[in-house]
Scaffold this motif. Structure first.
Motif, PDB file in Angstrom:
ATOM      1  N   SER A 193      50.670  40.894  44.053  1.00 44.68           N
ATOM      2  CA  SER A 193      50.277  42.707  43.623  1.00 44.68           C
ATOM      3  C   SER A 193      48.916  42.759  43.752  1.00 44.68           C
ATOM      4  O   SER A 193      48.128  41.897  43.010  1.00 44.68           O
ATOM      5  N   SER A 194      48.378  43.818  44.320  1.00 42.58           N
ATOM      6  CA  SER A 194      46.766  43.946  44.135  1.00 42.58           C
ATOM      7  C   SER A 194      46.771  44.753  42.817  1.00 42.58           C
ATOM      8  O   SER A 194      45.453  45.326  42.753  1.00 42.58           O
ATOM      9  N   ALA A 195      47.416  45.022  42.584  1.00 39.59           N
ATOM     10  CA  ALA A 195      47.145  45.790  40.679  1.00 39.59           C
ATOM     11  C   ALA A 195      46.274  44.772  40.447  1.00 39.59           C
ATOM     12  O   ALA A 195      45.121  45.481  39.305  1.00 39.59           O
ATOM     13  N   ARG A 196      46.184  43.626  40.272  1.00 39.43           N
ATOM     14  CA  ARG A 196      45.895  42.493  39.910  1.00 39.43           C
ATOM     15  C   ARG A 196      44.184  43.059  39.576  1.00 39.43           C
ATOM     16  O   ARG A 196      43.346  42.981  39.541  1.00 39.43           O
ATOM     17  N   PHE A 197      43.558  43.178  41.137  1.00 41.20           N
ATOM     18  CA  PHE A 197      42.175  43.892  41.442  1.00 41.20           C
ATOM     19  C   PHE A 197      41.760  45.087  40.560  1.00 41.20           C
ATOM     20  O   PHE A 197      40.537  44.804  40.182  1.00 41.20           O
ATOM     21  N   ALA A 198      43.041  45.947  40.598  1.00 38.06           N
ATOM     22  CA  ALA A 198      42.692  47.213  39.639  1.00 38.06           C
ATOM     23  C   ALA A 198      42.347  46.954  37.753  1.00 38.06           C
ATOM     24  O   ALA A 198      41.118  46.824  37.461  1.00 38.06           O
ATOM     25  N   PHE A 199      43.354  46.159  37.620  1.00 37.89           N
ATOM     26  CA  PHE A 199      42.528  45.466  36.338  1.00 37.89           C
ATOM     27  C   PHE A 199      41.435  44.435  36.165  1.00 37.89           C
ATOM     28  O   PHE A 199      40.817  44.422  35.185  1.00 37.89           O
ATOM     29  N   LEU A 200      41.254  43.610  36.974  1.00 41.88           N
ATOM     30  CA  LEU A 200      40.320  42.620  36.435  1.00 41.88           C
ATOM     31  C   LEU A 200      38.858  43.708  36.901  1.00 41.88           C
ATOM     32  O   LEU A 200      37.748  43.818  36.324  1.00 41.88           O
ATOM     33  N   ALA A 201      39.147  45.275  37.458  1.00 44.99           N
ATOM     34  CA  ALA A 201      37.895  46.094  37.815  1.00 44.99           C
ATOM     35  C   ALA A 201      37.431  46.412  36.456  1.00 44.99           C
ATOM     36  O   ALA A 201      36.601  46.529  36.359  1.00 44.99           O
ATOM     37  N   ALA A 202      38.722  46.918  35.552  1.00 48.58           N
ATOM     38  CA  ALA A 202      39.001  47.275  35.015  1.00 48.58           C
ATOM     39  C   ALA A 202      38.110  46.775  33.872  1.00 48.58           C
ATOM     40  O   ALA A 202      37.146  47.564  32.562  1.00 48.58           O
ATOM     41  N   ILE A 203      38.855  45.474  33.460  1.00 47.67           N
ATOM     42  CA  ILE A 203      38.052  44.680  32.393  1.00 47.67           C
ATOM     43  C   ILE A 203      36.496  44.910  32.643  1.00 47.67           C
ATOM     44  O   ILE A 203      35.173  43.960  32.047  1.00 47.67           O
ATOM     45  N   ASP A 204      36.357  44.239  33.888  1.00 47.22           N
ATOM     46  CA  ASP A 204      35.129  44.140  34.285  1.00 47.22           C
ATOM     47  C   ASP A 204      34.075  45.132  34.268  1.00 47.22           C
ATOM     48  O   ASP A 204      32.778  44.809  33.483  1.00 47.22           O
ATOM     49  N   ILE A 205      34.810  46.104  34.153  1.00 44.86           N
ATOM     50  CA  ILE A 205      33.946  47.174  33.497  1.00 44.86           C
ATOM     51  C   ILE A 205      33.415  47.189  32.242  1.00 44.86           C
ATOM     52  O   ILE A 205      32.143  47.807  31.942  1.00 44.86           O
ATOM     53  N   VAL A 206      34.891  47.623  31.661  1.00 46.34           N
ATOM     54  CA  VAL A 206      34.742  47.455  29.746  1.00 46.34           C
ATOM     55  C   VAL A 206      33.681  46.018  29.810  1.00 46.34           C
ATOM     56  O   VAL A 206      32.680  46.393  28.613  1.00 46.34           O
ATOM     57  N   ALA A 207      33.812  45.178  29.817  1.00 47.11           N
ATOM     58  CA  ALA A 207      33.241  44.026  29.353  1.00 47.11           C
ATOM     59  C   ALA A 207      31.327  44.573  30.153  1.00 47.11           C
ATOM     60  O   ALA A 207      30.563  44.106  28.694  1.00 47.11           O
ATOM     61  N   HIS A 208      31.106  44.983  30.942  1.00 52.56           N
ATOM     62  CA  HIS A 208      29.646  45.153  31.369  1.00 52.56           C
ATOM     63  C   HIS A 208      29.403  46.605  30.057  1.00 52.56           C
ATOM     64  O   HIS A 208      28.356  46.872  30.045  1.00 52.56           O
TER      65      HIS A 208
END
Lengths: 288, 288
Positions: free
Chosen positions: B238-253
């Motif tokens: 499932s490629s949704a994982r990339f979206a979640f990880l990117a969202a987490i990256d953004i928030v963390a940054h």
DNA sequence: CGAATTTATGTAAATTATTTTCTTGTTGAT
DNA sequence: ATCAACAAGAAAATAATTTACATAAATTCG
């Protein structure tokens, strides 16, 4: 087919001044670039039409119109041209920066991935008696978990560990038809190297996903090399993770294909359990 | 911008015989249609070029090339989410498919991400006394771990859990300045909903990253909505994982930016520990 | 430092693609 | 049967794109 804007953002330095001006307009105003004729685009970049043609050729397109079609298809986000990258502080900019970097990483992975290594790894995993995934540290332990998460669904006996002692002990118990996968971004995890060497000594096939020619990579029969420069900004999350996850996705998908008949049944069972015990929606991805 | 292929399939009846022949080719062989010149397309449909021009006008385009650009955009979007499945069996194709999809997911995230929600979430996290990350299942528990991995580096007290009972018990202990982050791809994790409700009842700020308007999202003060259609091919990760990880990256940054002064010191310490106890290479990402 | 060479870019011509205009053919209603 | 209305092609006109060539700028090497 590769994303043309990804290519463009990588080739930027190799371009001449005029060509960079064209690239600038493309990043700046994609809707314009996609709809403009070669004359309009040339005028706006203050260059001549033949320069635009040459620019397209340099990016691997045979003609301007092929370039335009590829541009229209590009899913690359790209950043506003003028922007000095790393001091982005507003939300919009951070979003763009991080997503663009993630996309670039995936794009460059496409250029550098060793297909033979990928295929060899998938083949070995697909017929393993047991698969062990080892990785430590904030990132690689996540990768090890992810590998397990992907592989157990395919009916493979899989175990992952991020604990050095466990890795070492586990490595002492492997047998010849087992596969041990070592994960490390830096390739310098000496404890992992030790565990992989032990596993290798007992006849297991060692696969690594790590930096090419690194200590970790050297221990493996097959290394899937991933080498991406990290930005210097310590505040910025490392985008190498996207490359590792994509590599894991690719390997797992190939394993799934190679095990097609064996994998369908476990997948069906997992789905059926989830649907029965959650709420009957069949359309969700496998596992939350 | 309206989807030209959608328009086309709606207008089908209103088309003349020749025009339907053109439409047929477009549906049949989009790669050809997207790359062909008006002459080639006309020849293949056995009509004259002016007929093709008229066909484009009828679909609301001002010219053939505008039509082609629109077709390229809309055809590609379809193509990206559509399964080239069974024929993607060789390594090269799998690599391209997975990387392209991952890139597309990031692109569509860029289009749909709610900036205000992101900003609100980052602001709340940055000043939290304690941050809890909850997620379960193969994917979301990985996200919870990842969130912890990102946030502890910034000097935030952080804990993650993928265990429903622990989540529930933990939720009972929170206080008003705490933030609880719930992660779920499907948005239907009822146990998570329960834990989040409890946390919310005790005054913690609840943030979710989940499907918009889902059960999980409804529990939150701020939901970062991620809604991406998954392919139907169960073999494909499932490629949704990339979206979640990117969202987490953004928030963390963003959290990192908001905590800049507070975050530098913990980061320096982590790096110094790693460098001292590993092998003195300062250029590696933080943690393997 | 300056000549030689390579590279970059523009101009104008040639080619090719696209659209317009005009004409013919077809369909169907009266 | 005749007339409208529409469909579709041929040829001409226009516009877009590329090629070929010339010149200017940059770079290399003696």
């Amino acid at each position: 087919m590769v994303d043309i804007l990804g290519t463009l953002s990588q080739e930027m330095d190799g371009l001449s001044r005029s060509e960079q001006r064209i690239a600038g307009i493309i990043f700046d105003d994609r809707p314009f670039a996609v709809n403009a004729s070669i004359i309009e685009l040339a005028a706006r970049a203050e260059v001549s039409p033949p320069t635009v043609t040459r620019f397209c050729r340099r990016l691997g397109c045979q003609s301007f119109s092929e370039f335009k079609v590829r541009l229209a298809q590009s899913a690359f986000i790209g950043q506003r041209y003028e922007e000095p990258q790393s001091n982005a502080t507003n939300v919009q900019e951070v979003v763009e920066t991080i997503l663009t970097r993630a996309q670039s990483v995936l794009h460059s992975l496409h250029d550098h991935l060793d297909m033979d290594a990928i295929d060899a790894a998938a083949t070995a995993i697909a017929k393993a008696d047991m698969v062990y995934a080892f990785g430590s540290g904030g990132n690689s332990s996540l990768f090890a978990g992810e590998l397990q998460n992907r592989l157990f669904r395919l009916g493979l006996r899989t175990s992952s560990s991020n604990d050095h002692s466990m890795q070492l002990m586990t490595a002492s118990t492997v047998s010849a038809n087992d596969v041990v996968i070592g994960l490390s971004i830096s390739g310098r995890n000496r404890e992992l190297v030790r565990a992989l060497d032990v596993a290798s000594g007992y006849g297991a096939k060692v696969i690594t996903i790590s930096k090419p020619n690194s200590l970790v990579a050297e221990t493996a029969a097959t290394n899937i090399g991933i080498d991406l420069a990290e930005g210097v900004d310590v505040l910025r999350p490392s985008s190498a993770r996207f490359a590792f996850l994509a590599a894991i996705d690719i390997v797992a998908h190939l394993v799934a294909i190679k095990r097609k008949d064996l994998a369908i049944e476990p997948l069906r069972r997992i789905k059926s359990q989830l649907v029965t015990h959650r709420d009957g929606d069949d359309s969700q991805p496998l596992g939350d």
